[in-house]
Scaffold this active site. Structure first.
Site, PDB file in Angstrom:
ATOM      1  N   LYS A 115      -7.669  -6.774   7.959  1.00 30.54           N
ATOM      2  CA  LYS A 115      -7.515  -7.073   6.531  1.00 30.54           C
ATOM      3  C   LYS A 115      -8.723  -7.827   5.986  1.00 30.54           C
ATOM      4  O   LYS A 115      -9.141  -7.600   4.852  1.00 30.54           O
ATOM      5  CB  LYS A 115      -6.230  -7.868   6.273  1.00 30.54           C
ATOM      6  CG  LYS A 115      -4.974  -7.027   6.396  1.00 30.54           C
ATOM      7  CD  LYS A 115      -3.787  -7.743   5.775  1.00 30.54           C
ATOM      8  CE  LYS A 115      -2.531  -6.879   5.886  1.00 30.54           C
ATOM      9  NZ  LYS A 115      -1.372  -7.522   5.238  1.00 30.54           N
ATOM     10  N   LYS A 198      -0.654   5.208  11.387  1.00 31.52           N
ATOM     11  CA  LYS A 198       0.703   4.915  10.939  1.00 31.52           C
ATOM     12  C   LYS A 198       0.841   5.074   9.421  1.00 31.52           C
ATOM     13  O   LYS A 198      -0.054   4.696   8.672  1.00 31.52           O
ATOM     14  CB  LYS A 198       1.046   3.476  11.349  1.00 31.52           C
ATOM     15  CG  LYS A 198       2.449   3.034  10.975  1.00 31.52           C
ATOM     16  CD  LYS A 198       2.695   1.592  11.389  1.00 31.52           C
ATOM     17  CE  LYS A 198       3.931   1.056  10.664  1.00 31.52           C
ATOM     18  NZ  LYS A 198       4.262  -0.325  11.023  1.00 31.52           N
ATOM     19  N   LYS A 201       2.414   1.738   3.388  1.00 31.72           N
ATOM     20  CA  LYS A 201       2.856   1.701   1.998  1.00 31.72           C
ATOM     21  C   LYS A 201       1.751   1.224   1.073  1.00 31.72           C
ATOM     22  O   LYS A 201       1.946   1.143  -0.129  1.00 31.72           O
ATOM     23  CB  LYS A 201       4.121   0.864   1.858  1.00 31.72           C
ATOM     24  CG  LYS A 201       4.024  -0.597   2.239  1.00 31.72           C
ATOM     25  CD  LYS A 201       5.409  -1.221   2.079  1.00 31.72           C
ATOM     26  CE  LYS A 201       5.618  -2.499   2.833  1.00 31.72           C
ATOM     27  NZ  LYS A 201       4.619  -3.542   2.639  1.00 31.72           N
TER      28      LYS A 201
END
Ligand code: TRP
Length: 339
Positions: A115, A198, A201
């Protein structure tokens, strides 16, 4: 609530749109777990703000996620559903655990590295680094025995266990050491446009994920476009070249409730178009009743707020019991009870 049942806690961040990956890999498993454990499920808004959020979007998404928990089948009479920021003990224990978290452990977290790499070094908030200490607080406040999370959260769970052990050895047995609970094989759903990563969202590309609130037409469009291969053979496989077909089969299998063998047989000799159509039907037949419940919940103003208020009250009761013990153990002077 049954005190002899083991406790489970988990949470989802109210950022982005919940996907069928969240549904298959988390929510549907939680719905099963609610029958066997004393469950706490939160919407982790404190975690969401570790990266920049738009205030209006954050508020809406938080309510949306709460409604989707219930629409997926979590029963507010059986489980405690709450918003993390409603229970101030999370921020308090989060701070205490931050102070006990070695920087070396925090810098090692792959989620932090990933991140942080996506942002300008100077603008990365300290919250992103301290994220695992807050997550540890979420779990340890409830003395959770088991934490259902995706494989990507395994490292954070290890961190939580290490930190709990560290606290226990410094200040005496205080926390239950939680176990990670990874969903059964077949519950890991990959991106439709990139089946080796994966399903997320918070991915911008339009054909990456099917969202729980997508219309039947959107579901169809996305699944019909899903990346496959040119081998024209339908079978489960862990070959990365075949990840697209494997992912579609996995989605179909998880939603249909059939066994891997049954599904493999069903599609033997069929074309990719047949498989995709069958997946579209499965997904839509699950999402339709779920969306109806969701829309009802959102129309009944106040109903959701009541559930969340009740949930926060129950959660706070459990959480504060742990927090008070922690404060005493570390030497804080007890405050005079208010009122
Ligand atoms: N870090 C988790 C995720 O991104 C979300 C989360 C926060 C969580 N606190 C938690 C999950 C406590 C389980 C338990 O998926």
């Amino acid at each position: 609530m049954d005190s002899h049942k083991k406790r489970v806690l988990s949470g989802i961040q109210p950022s982005g749109n919940l996907t069928i990956g969240n549904y298959i890999g988390a929510l549907r498993q939680w719905v099963e777990e609610q029958e066997h454990y004393e469950c706490y499920f939160c919407i982790v808004d404190l975690h969401a703000i570790t990266v920049p959020q738009n205030p209006v979007a954050l508020r809406n998404k938080t309510q949306e996620v709460a409604a989707l928990y219930i629409a997926s089948g979590l029963d507010p009479d059986k489980v405690t559903i709450f918003i993390q920021s409603h229970v101030t003990a999370h921020a308090e224990l989060g701070w205490i655990l931050t102070c006990l978290s070695p920087l070396g452990w925090l810098y090692r977290m792959t989620q932090f590295k990933d991140k942080a790499a996506k942002q300008q070094q100077e603008s990365v908030g300290a919250g992103l680094l301290n994220y695992p200490a807050l997550m540890a607080a979420d779990i340890l406040l409830y003395q959770a025995h088991a934490v259902p999370v995706g494989d990507d959260q395994r490292q954070h769970l290890e961190f939580t266990r290490d930190l709990a052990q560290r606290f226990n050895s410094l200040y005496g047995e205080t926390f239950v050491i939680p176990e990670v609970m990874i969903p059964k094989a077949g519950a890991r759903i990959m991106g439709l446009d990139n089946p080796t990563a994966k399903m997320s969202k918070s991915e911008d590309s339009e054909y990456h994920a099917v969202y729980m609130l997508d219309s039947p037409a959107q579901v169809k469009k996305k699944i019909m476009r899903a990346v496959t291969d040119s081998l024209a053979e339908i079978r489960f496989s862990d070959d990365p070249e075949r990840a697209g077909i494997n992912n579609l089969l996995t989605i179909y299998q998880a939603l249909s409730g059939r066994t891997t063998n049954e599904v493999a047989q069903q599609f033997e000799g069929k074309g990719y178009g047949d498989l995709k159509k069958a997946v579209v039907e499965q997904v839509n037949s699950h999402l339709e009743p779920l969306q109806t419940r969701y829309n009802q919940l959102m129309r009944e103003a106040g109903y959701l707020d009541d559930i969340l208020a009740k949930g926060a009250e129950k959660a706070a009761e459990t959480a504060e019991r742990t927090l008070n013990t922690v404060k005493e153990r570390i030497g804080f002077v007890p405050g005079k009870p208010r009122r």
